[in-house]
Design a protein around this motif. Structure first.
Motif, PDB file in Angstrom:
ATOM      1  N   GLY A 228       0.831  -1.194   0.000  1.00 50.07           N
ATOM      2  CA  GLY A 228       0.000   0.000   0.000  1.00 50.07           C
ATOM      3  C   GLY A 228       0.869   1.248   0.000  1.00 50.07           C
ATOM      4  N   PRO A 229       0.655   2.169   0.940  1.00 49.78           N
ATOM      5  CA  PRO A 229       1.455   3.396   0.985  1.00 49.78           C
ATOM      6  C   PRO A 229       2.816   3.203   1.642  1.00 49.78           C
ATOM      7  CG  PRO A 229      -0.149   3.432   2.749  1.00 49.78           C
ATOM      8  CD  PRO A 229      -0.434   2.185   1.939  1.00 49.78           C
ATOM      9  N   PHE A 230       3.131   1.975   2.071  1.00 50.11           N
ATOM     10  CA  PHE A 230       4.346   1.727   2.843  1.00 50.11           C
ATOM     11  C   PHE A 230       5.444   1.097   1.991  1.00 50.11           C
ATOM     12  CE2 PHE A 230       0.881   1.628   5.896  1.00 50.11           C
ATOM     13  CZ  PHE A 230       1.364   2.432   6.922  1.00 50.11           C
ATOM     14  N   ASN A 243       6.131   8.094   1.082  1.00 53.74           N
ATOM     15  CA  ASN A 243       7.446   8.685   0.820  1.00 53.74           C
ATOM     16  C   ASN A 243       7.997   9.517   1.970  1.00 53.74           C
ATOM     17  OD1 ASN A 243       7.198   7.563  -1.766  1.00 53.74           O
ATOM     18  ND2 ASN A 243       6.210   9.419  -2.547  1.00 53.74           N
ATOM     19  N   VAL A 244       7.373   9.458   3.124  1.00 48.95           N
ATOM     20  CA  VAL A 244       7.866  10.151   4.317  1.00 48.95           C
ATOM     21  C   VAL A 244       8.355   9.097   5.304  1.00 48.95           C
ATOM     22  CG1 VAL A 244       7.272  11.657   6.254  1.00 48.95           C
ATOM     23  CG2 VAL A 244       6.291  12.087   3.983  1.00 48.95           C
ATOM     24  N   GLU A 245       9.597   9.240   5.765  1.00 53.00           N
ATOM     25  CA  GLU A 245      10.146   8.227   6.660  1.00 53.00           C
ATOM     26  C   GLU A 245       9.471   8.265   8.023  1.00 53.00           C
ATOM     27  OE1 GLU A 245      14.362   8.252   7.228  1.00 53.00           O
ATOM     28  OE2 GLU A 245      14.340   6.339   8.319  1.00 53.00           O
ATOM     29  N   ARG A 321      -2.799  -3.630   4.265  1.00 54.52           N
ATOM     30  CA  ARG A 321      -2.086  -2.588   3.526  1.00 54.52           C
ATOM     31  C   ARG A 321      -2.931  -1.339   3.336  1.00 54.52           C
ATOM     32  NH1 ARG A 321      -0.144  -4.769  -1.896  1.00 54.52           N
ATOM     33  NH2 ARG A 321       0.444  -6.509  -0.575  1.00 54.52           N
ATOM     34  N   GLY A 322      -4.252  -1.462   3.387  1.00 49.39           N
ATOM     35  CA  GLY A 322      -5.129  -0.300   3.377  1.00 49.39           C
ATOM     36  C   GLY A 322      -5.188   0.393   2.034  1.00 49.39           C
ATOM     37  N   ASP A 323      -5.774   1.596   2.073  1.00 50.84           N
ATOM     38  CA  ASP A 323      -6.001   2.352   0.837  1.00 50.84           C
ATOM     39  C   ASP A 323      -5.200   3.644   0.810  1.00 50.84           C
ATOM     40  OD1 ASP A 323      -7.261   3.732   2.806  1.00 50.84           O
ATOM     41  OD2 ASP A 323      -9.253   3.737   1.890  1.00 50.84           O
ATOM     42  N   GLY A 324      -4.111   3.672   1.603  1.00 47.44           N
ATOM     43  CA  GLY A 324      -3.272   4.868   1.597  1.00 47.44           C
ATOM     44  C   GLY A 324      -3.572   5.823   2.719  1.00 47.44           C
ATOM     45  N   GLN A 325      -4.560   5.513   3.564  1.00 48.95           N
ATOM     46  CA  GLN A 325      -4.900   6.408   4.668  1.00 48.95           C
ATOM     47  C   GLN A 325      -4.138   6.038   5.926  1.00 48.95           C
ATOM     48  OE1 GLN A 325      -6.862   9.105   4.189  1.00 48.95           O
ATOM     49  NE2 GLN A 325      -6.731   8.445   2.060  1.00 48.95           N
TER      50      GLN A 325
END
Length: 325
Positions: A228-230, A243-245, A321-325
């Motif tokens: 997902g976003p990770f 993209n943020v650590e 993994r979710g939807d990016g939230q």
């Protein structure tokens, strides 16, 4: 392994120092919190692990733990607590400690815990080459002698004062039953259903892109897990979301990696405890719940309504993994 050891009782300091040095560790001692913090700030490179007593004459081990965690997010921290002070264990973990050891303890147990924590701090693959204690917390050497109870007796003994633990979140801790074998690849493997090719990331300088930043996602390398976003890097032991650590402690990183490798699969608390802390870990399942709660505070938009680390009531946790939230 470089250890910062904070303990105000000289007899206990000497007892622990002798056993750690016999097992190849470099020990720097402090008898009060102010000295420990000053030594930590001046150390180059930073200490690998801080071993902190709780009850101290000036600032407490809890305060030192909290400040060290803010200053050194990737430093290993182990608290020394009285067996009767349950709230001490929870409070130390809430403030960022990776582990705790109950007094009285044997030197062998302490050394095994330190080796196991050091292993969780090393880049993927390096721990196997270095031969640092295994995931089961194998004994840290034959040179350990006596018990901490003996040292406390020499020092006259004392009771540690505990604080009040913050409220428990997530699911309630349960008594630990018979522990099954460690699951899957465990905390050391970089492979998994979402991880692509297993193994260590290739040491190619040309591929060493800058860390991800807004608008730039670092290419996925061997051993990475994209979910997902990770993006989790096994070779660097780092985690990014959008993209943020996200800076994690060594134990938090290992726990997240385990969950991401088993995306969508429910893991019991015993499964997690065995894989992250080792099958021979002597402790309470609360350590799993507290670390999950800390991770949620870092990765979830609303930690009280988690989307990525789901609670399976009465059982354990599951990664989504979710939807990016």
């Amino acid at each position: 392994m470089r250890i910062l050891f904070l303990e105000d009782e000289e007899a206990i300091r000497g007892f622990v120092r002798i056993n750690l040095k016999r097992n190849g560790m470099e020990v720097t001692e402090a008898e009060d919190g102010e000295t420990a913090l000053a030594l930590a700030k001046a150390a180059v490179p930073p200490f690998d692990i801080a071993l902190l007593d709780v009850m101290l004459p000036t600032i407490s081990g809890f305060e030192v733990c909290e400040q060290l965690r803010q200053l050194f997010p990737r430093m290993g921290i182990v608290m020394l607590t009285a067996k009767s002070q349950e709230e001490d264990k929870i409070r130390g973990l809430e403030l960022g400690a990776d582990d705790y050891v109950q007094k009285p303890f044997s030197p062998g147990e302490l050394i095994a815990r330190l080796h196991a924590l050091k292993r969780r701090m090393m880049p993927y693959g390096e721990e196997q080459r270095a031969g640092v204690g295994g995931a089961d917390g194998a004994a840290g050497g034959a040179a350990a002698e006596g018990t901490a109870e003996t040292a406390e007796g020499a020092a006259g003994g004392r009771a540690e004062a505990g604080g009040t633990a913050p409220g428990q979140g997530g699911s309630a801790a349960e008594p630990r039953g018979a522990a099954p074998d460690a699951i899957g690849a465990g905390a050391g493997s970089a492979s998994g259903p979402a991880g692509g090719a297993g193994g260590e990331a290739a040491a190619d300088p040309a591929a060493a892109d800058a860390p991800p930043s807004a608008g730039h996602r670092r290419p996925v390398r061997p051993g990475d897990i994209a979910s997902g976003p990770f993006l989790l890097s096994a070779s660097e032991r780092r985690l990014w979301k959008d993209n943020v650590e996200i800076v994690l402690t060594p134990t938090e990183w290992t726990l997240v990696k385990l969950l991401m490798e088993r995306d969508g699969e429910g893991l019991s608390r015993d499964d997690i405890l065995n894989s992250v802390w080792g099958r021979h870990y002597v402790g309470d399942l609360k350590i799993v719940d507290v670390n999950i709660r800390r991770i949620r505070q870092k990765i979830e938009v609303r930690p009280s309504d988690p989307k990525h680390i789901e609670t399976l009531w009465g059982y354990g946790y599951r990664w989504n993994r979710g939807d990016g939230q």
